[in-house]
Structures are given as C-alpha cells and as structure tokens.
Write a protein that holds these residues in place. Sequence first.
Motif, PDB file in Angstrom:
ATOM      1  N   ILE A  54       0.835  -1.206   0.000  1.00 41.17           N
ATOM      2  CA  ILE A  54       0.000   0.000   0.000  1.00 41.17           C
ATOM      3  C   ILE A  54       0.866   1.251   0.000  1.00 41.17           C
ATOM      4  N   THR A  55       1.943   1.238   0.785  1.00 39.14           N
ATOM      5  CA  THR A  55       2.858   2.387   0.831  1.00 39.14           C
ATOM      6  C   THR A  55       3.495   2.620  -0.529  1.00 39.14           C
ATOM      7  N   VAL A  56       3.952   1.554  -1.173  1.00 38.74           N
ATOM      8  CA  VAL A  56       4.548   1.681  -2.508  1.00 38.74           C
ATOM      9  C   VAL A  56       3.519   2.218  -3.494  1.00 38.74           C
ATOM     10  N   GLY A  57       2.289   1.716  -3.430  1.00 40.31           N
ATOM     11  CA  GLY A  57       1.234   2.194  -4.312  1.00 40.31           C
ATOM     12  C   GLY A  57       0.919   3.662  -4.101  1.00 40.31           C
ATOM     13  N   LEU A  58       0.842   4.080  -2.845  1.00 40.66           N
ATOM     14  CA  LEU A  58       0.593   5.493  -2.553  1.00 40.66           C
ATOM     15  C   LEU A  58       1.713   6.376  -3.078  1.00 40.66           C
ATOM     16  N   ASP A  62       0.089   7.935  -6.358  1.00 42.79           N
ATOM     17  CA  ASP A  62      -0.572   9.129  -5.846  1.00 42.79           C
ATOM     18  C   ASP A  62       0.394  10.283  -5.594  1.00 42.79           C
ATOM     19  N   LEU A  63       1.592   9.984  -5.148  1.00 38.23           N
ATOM     20  CA  LEU A  63       2.528  11.057  -4.853  1.00 38.23           C
ATOM     21  C   LEU A  63       3.350  11.442  -6.067  1.00 38.23           C
ATOM     22  N   PHE A  64       4.028  10.468  -6.655  1.00 43.69           N
ATOM     23  CA  PHE A  64       4.918  10.756  -7.778  1.00 43.69           C
ATOM     24  C   PHE A  64       4.222  10.651  -9.129  1.00 43.69           C
ATOM     25  N   GLY A  65       3.194   9.847  -9.240  1.00 42.99           N
ATOM     26  CA  GLY A  65       2.490   9.660 -10.498  1.00 42.99           C
ATOM     27  C   GLY A  65       1.799  10.917 -10.985  1.00 42.99           C
ATOM     28  N   ASN A  66       1.228  11.678 -10.072  1.00 44.10           N
ATOM     29  CA  ASN A  66       0.528  12.899 -10.463  1.00 44.10           C
ATOM     30  C   ASN A  66       1.481  13.947 -11.003  1.00 44.10           C
ATOM     31  N   LYS A  67       2.673  14.030 -10.461  1.00 47.43           N
ATOM     32  CA  LYS A  67       3.649  15.010 -10.943  1.00 47.43           C
ATOM     33  C   LYS A  67       4.064  14.705 -12.375  1.00 47.43           C
ATOM     34  N   LYS A  68       4.294  13.445 -12.682  1.00 40.90           N
ATOM     35  CA  LYS A  68       4.688  13.062 -14.032  1.00 40.90           C
ATOM     36  C   LYS A  68       3.561  13.337 -15.025  1.00 40.90           C
ATOM     37  N   ALA A  69       2.343  12.996 -14.641  1.00 45.59           N
ATOM     38  CA  ALA A  69       1.202  13.247 -15.520  1.00 45.59           C
ATOM     39  C   ALA A  69       0.994  14.748 -15.723  1.00 45.59           C
TER      40      ALA A  69
END
Length: 75
Positions: A54-58, A62-69
Amino acid sequence: PVLAMSVATFSYMIGKAKTVRLFGFINSPLWLVYNIFNVSIGGIITESVALISITVGLLRYDLFGNKKAHEKAES
C-alpha cells in the motif's frame, strides 16, 4: 477487527483506487495490531506485506504519479 472490516468495506463501496489505498493504509495497521496481540505469524507477515504494498502504491501512483502526468500535460 470490527473497525478494520468497517473501514475496508467502506473503502470498497467507494471504489476509487486512491481511496481504497488510503483506507487500506488505515485498515492494515489495525489488522497488524490485532494479529500481533493474537500472535498470528501468518497474519503479521500478510499485513506487513500489505502495508508495504500500500505504501509503494501510494508513493508510486498518488505522490509521484501525479507530478509526471502533470508535467506531460504541460508539455
């Protein structure tokens, strides 16, 4: 266990992946504490792996994925 199951059920009813991860981050430690008090080795291992997942997924989505998008959308 009642609180942990209630949190899990509520998160599944909402159905969004981010919400399930966030509520799972609440749910998993509750089960981990329960398994520690009952000395359930399998439960402790399962919830530890779930908490790491769950931590890896977050972090990843959620944390790093949004910045790239967001960077791709601005380009």
